[in-house]
Motif scaffolding. Structure first.
Motif, PDB file in Angstrom:
ATOM      1  N   LYS A   1      44.924  16.780  10.885  1.00 28.37           N
ATOM      2  CA  LYS A   1      45.158  16.657   9.456  1.00 28.37           C
ATOM      3  C   LYS A   1      46.422  15.847   9.162  1.00 28.37           C
ATOM      4  O   LYS A   1      47.421  15.951   9.883  1.00 28.37           O
ATOM      5  CB  LYS A   1      45.268  18.037   8.818  1.00 28.37           C
ATOM      6  N   LEU A   2      46.361  15.076   8.083  1.00 35.09           N
ATOM      7  CA  LEU A   2      47.500  14.284   7.622  1.00 35.09           C
ATOM      8  C   LEU A   2      47.772  14.602   6.158  1.00 35.09           C
ATOM      9  O   LEU A   2      46.850  14.618   5.331  1.00 35.09           O
ATOM     10  CB  LEU A   2      47.214  12.792   7.775  1.00 35.09           C
ATOM     11  N   VAL A   3      49.033  14.853   5.836  1.00 36.10           N
ATOM     12  CA  VAL A   3      49.480  15.023   4.457  1.00 36.10           C
ATOM     13  C   VAL A   3      50.510  13.938   4.167  1.00 36.10           C
ATOM     14  O   VAL A   3      51.468  13.766   4.929  1.00 36.10           O
ATOM     15  CB  VAL A   3      50.101  16.419   4.237  1.00 36.10           C
TER      16      VAL A   3
ATOM     17  N   VAL B   1      48.099   8.103  14.439  1.00 34.98           N
ATOM     18  CA  VAL B   1      48.068   9.191  15.415  1.00 34.98           C
ATOM     19  C   VAL B   1      47.149  10.307  14.946  1.00 34.98           C
ATOM     20  O   VAL B   1      46.407  10.898  15.750  1.00 34.98           O
ATOM     21  CB  VAL B   1      49.493   9.715  15.690  1.00 34.98           C
ATOM     22  N   SER B   2      47.160  10.618  13.662  1.00 33.23           N
ATOM     23  CA  SER B   2      46.283  11.681  13.166  1.00 33.23           C
ATOM     24  C   SER B   2      44.813  11.310  13.348  1.00 33.23           C
ATOM     25  O   SER B   2      43.977  12.180  13.624  1.00 33.23           O
ATOM     26  CB  SER B   2      46.580  11.974  11.693  1.00 33.23           C
TER      27      SER B   2
ATOM     28  N   PRO C   1      51.736  16.172  20.643  1.00 33.25           N
ATOM     29  CA  PRO C   1      50.600  16.539  19.792  1.00 33.25           C
ATOM     30  C   PRO C   1      50.937  17.656  18.806  1.00 33.25           C
ATOM     31  O   PRO C   1      51.650  18.608  19.134  1.00 33.25           O
ATOM     32  CB  PRO C   1      49.549  17.015  20.798  1.00 33.25           C
ATOM     33  N   TYR C   2      50.416  17.504  17.591  1.00 32.02           N
ATOM     34  CA  TYR C   2      50.602  18.493  16.525  1.00 32.02           C
ATOM     35  C   TYR C   2      49.271  18.712  15.820  1.00 32.02           C
ATOM     36  O   TYR C   2      48.368  17.881  15.899  1.00 32.02           O
ATOM     37  CB  TYR C   2      51.661  18.026  15.523  1.00 32.02           C
ATOM     38  N   ASP C   3      49.190  19.823  15.098  1.00 31.61           N
ATOM     39  CA  ASP C   3      47.992  20.117  14.327  1.00 31.61           C
ATOM     40  C   ASP C   3      48.016  19.447  12.956  1.00 31.61           C
ATOM     41  O   ASP C   3      46.963  19.107  12.412  1.00 31.61           O
ATOM     42  CB  ASP C   3      47.851  21.633  14.133  1.00 31.61           C
ATOM     43  N   VAL C   4      49.211  19.273  12.404  1.00 35.77           N
ATOM     44  CA  VAL C   4      49.364  18.688  11.075  1.00 35.77           C
ATOM     45  C   VAL C   4      50.482  17.655  11.113  1.00 35.77           C
ATOM     46  O   VAL C   4      51.567  17.914  11.653  1.00 35.77           O
ATOM     47  CB  VAL C   4      49.705  19.770  10.023  1.00 35.77           C
ATOM     48  N   TYR C   5      50.210  16.475  10.546  1.00 35.37           N
ATOM     49  CA  TYR C   5      51.190  15.398  10.452  1.00 35.37           C
ATOM     50  C   TYR C   5      51.550  15.199   8.983  1.00 35.37           C
ATOM     51  O   TYR C   5      50.668  14.977   8.147  1.00 35.37           O
ATOM     52  CB  TYR C   5      50.628  14.112  11.045  1.00 35.37           C
ATOM     53  N   VAL C   6      52.835  15.306   8.649  1.00 34.15           N
ATOM     54  CA  VAL C   6      53.302  15.155   7.278  1.00 34.15           C
ATOM     55  C   VAL C   6      54.183  13.906   7.216  1.00 34.15           C
ATOM     56  O   VAL C   6      55.295  13.889   7.771  1.00 34.15           O
ATOM     57  CB  VAL C   6      54.081  16.388   6.796  1.00 34.15           C
ATOM     58  N   ALA C   7      53.685  12.864   6.569  1.00 32.51           N
ATOM     59  CA  ALA C   7      54.426  11.607   6.424  1.00 32.51           C
ATOM     60  C   ALA C   7      55.160  11.622   5.095  1.00 32.51           C
ATOM     61  O   ALA C   7      54.548  11.783   4.035  1.00 32.51           O
ATOM     62  CB  ALA C   7      53.466  10.424   6.479  1.00 32.51           C
ATOM     63  N   ASN C   8      56.465  11.472   5.159  1.00 30.02           N
ATOM     64  CA  ASN C   8      57.289  11.456   3.953  1.00 30.02           C
ATOM     65  C   ASN C   8      57.650  10.016   3.624  1.00 30.02           C
ATOM     66  O   ASN C   8      58.421   9.376   4.342  1.00 30.02           O
ATOM     67  CB  ASN C   8      58.551  12.292   4.168  1.00 30.02           C
ATOM     68  N   ASP C   9      57.041   9.506   2.566  1.00 28.74           N
ATOM     69  CA  ASP C   9      57.218   8.144   2.076  1.00 28.74           C
ATOM     70  C   ASP C   9      56.464   7.132   2.921  1.00 28.74           C
ATOM     71  O   ASP C   9      56.090   7.376   4.074  1.00 28.74           O
ATOM     72  CB  ASP C   9      58.690   7.779   1.936  1.00 28.74           C
TER      73      ASP C   9
END
Length: 371
Positions: free
Chosen positions: A106-108, A99-100, A81-89
């Motif tokens: 949050k998802l970026v 999952v977010s 588990p994480y607080d922020v998910y950053v998907a690159n591409d």
């Protein structure tokens, strides 16, 4: 302290953008994990201030690779588990989105290219159908999107009504020093040195066109620094044209060594062709790497790179991709000392403005609003 995870499909070794974003988050009180894959020949990663995780996969490329990676990434994310998910591409977006949503976090989405417009995608009808459907499914659910060129910003807004933030892939202002010489790198002292760098040198990136121009450029030597699927064909063409004494292939290098090759070269090559929407919209990191090293550029006449070269007066725009057109562009730098010196000076001036530190101001705004 909050936690953030950044996902990529590469092996992390030569991806300066995700490294810079990870370091930005780490400096701003996030515990960061960067997850990717491990190739059989992946070099050991240097020490980094954040955690890394590289997965070994059964499949190396194609549909089975992407299917396996989506499943493996989803399982890793759901159990960590994480607080922020950053998907690159786009090839990491779906697992991060799922999952977010499950965890209500949050998802970026950081889109490094116009993925569905890439040549490898548009030339494969099945791949294009799959990725375009994934994109159309995910995009309306996104709150925060980042991308790397104004052209891609405009395109995504046109397609989805969502205007991404612009964060260009510019090198950090960390002032790598010269630790090599032309002699130590095997660069001929009496030649005008050209460098073509890239982590994914593939069809349409201008490598083939640069090779075809080399017989018209006596007194020059081309260094191809990096890796990619086009290298075997490029090497075969070099052998067929008997150009091995004029072209040197160098494998992937870390950022320090890449800077040395770039700084010691006389001109940086970025001749990507207009083979797809993604190519036309692209603004690759190497453009800014050349500027940072005060190495004048020879670029193709595509909108983003043309704008940089013309606005900052840091090189030459080749009018076409013919051997004659490429050679003529190189000669404008090679045989005009005053013009060349002006381009170098303009690179030095532009490098003060074109810094990752300025791009981070946008990241601060993004994460200030999003997190």
């Amino acid at each position: 302290m909050k936690t953030a995870i950044l996902s990529v499909t590469n092996d992390l070794y030569t991806d300066p953008r995700v490294d810079k974003v990870a370091r930005f988050l780490q400096r701003n009180d996030y515990l960061v994990t960067l997850v990717g894959r491990r190739y059989a020949d992946s070099p050991q990663l240097e020490n980094r201030p954040y955690k890394t995780h590289r997965m070994r996969l059964l499949f190396k490329r194609g549909f089975l690779f992407y299917a396996e990676y989506q499943i493996r990434l989803f399982l890793y994310l759901i159990f960590h588990p994480y607080d922020v998910y950053v998907a690159n591409d786009l090839d990491t977006l779906l697992p991060n989105l799922m999952v977010s949503k499950v965890r209500k976090k949050k998802l970026v989405y950081d889109s490094h290219e116009y993925f569905c417009g890439d040549l490898s995608v548009v030339s494969n009808p099945i791949a294009h159908w799959v990725w375009s459907h994934i994109e159309r499914f995910c995009f309306p659910k996104l709150e925060t999107v980042i991308t790397v060129s104004q052209s891609i910003v405009d395109q995504y807004e046109k397609e989805y009504g969502i205007r991404p933030y612009l964060v260009r892939n510019i090198p950090a202002n960390n002032h790598y020093g010269l630790v090599e010489t032309r002699q130590s790198l095997g660069m001929p002292a009496d030649k005008f040195i050209l460098i073509l760098q890239g982590n994914a040198i593939s069809e349409g990136r201008g490598g083939e066109e640069m090779i075809e121009a080399m017989p018209l450029l006596p007194g020059t030597h081309l260094f191809v620094v990096g890796s990619g699927p086009s290298l075997p064909a490029m090497k075969a063409r070099v052998a067929a044209l008997n150009l091995s004494d004029q072209i040197t292939f160098v494998g992937r290098q870390n950022q320090q060594m890449l800077y040395n090759y770039t700084k010691l070269a006389d001109a940086g090559i970025a001749l990507d062709k207009n083979v797809s929407d993604n190519a036309r919209f692209s603004l690759p990191n190497k453009i800014f790497e050349y500027i940072k090293a005060a190495t004048p550029l020879v670029v193709s006449n595509l909108v983003e790179r043309r704008n940089i070269v013309n606005n900052y007066q840091v090189g030459v725009v080749a009018e076409d991709w013919t051997p004659e057109g490429v050679a003529e562009a190189v000669r404008k730098l090679q045989f005009n000392a005053d013009f060349y010196s002006q381009c170098q000076q303009h690179c030095e001036i532009a490098a003060h403005e074109l810094t990752w530190e300025n791009e981070e101001k946008v990241l601060a705004q993004i994460y200030g609003k999003t997190l």
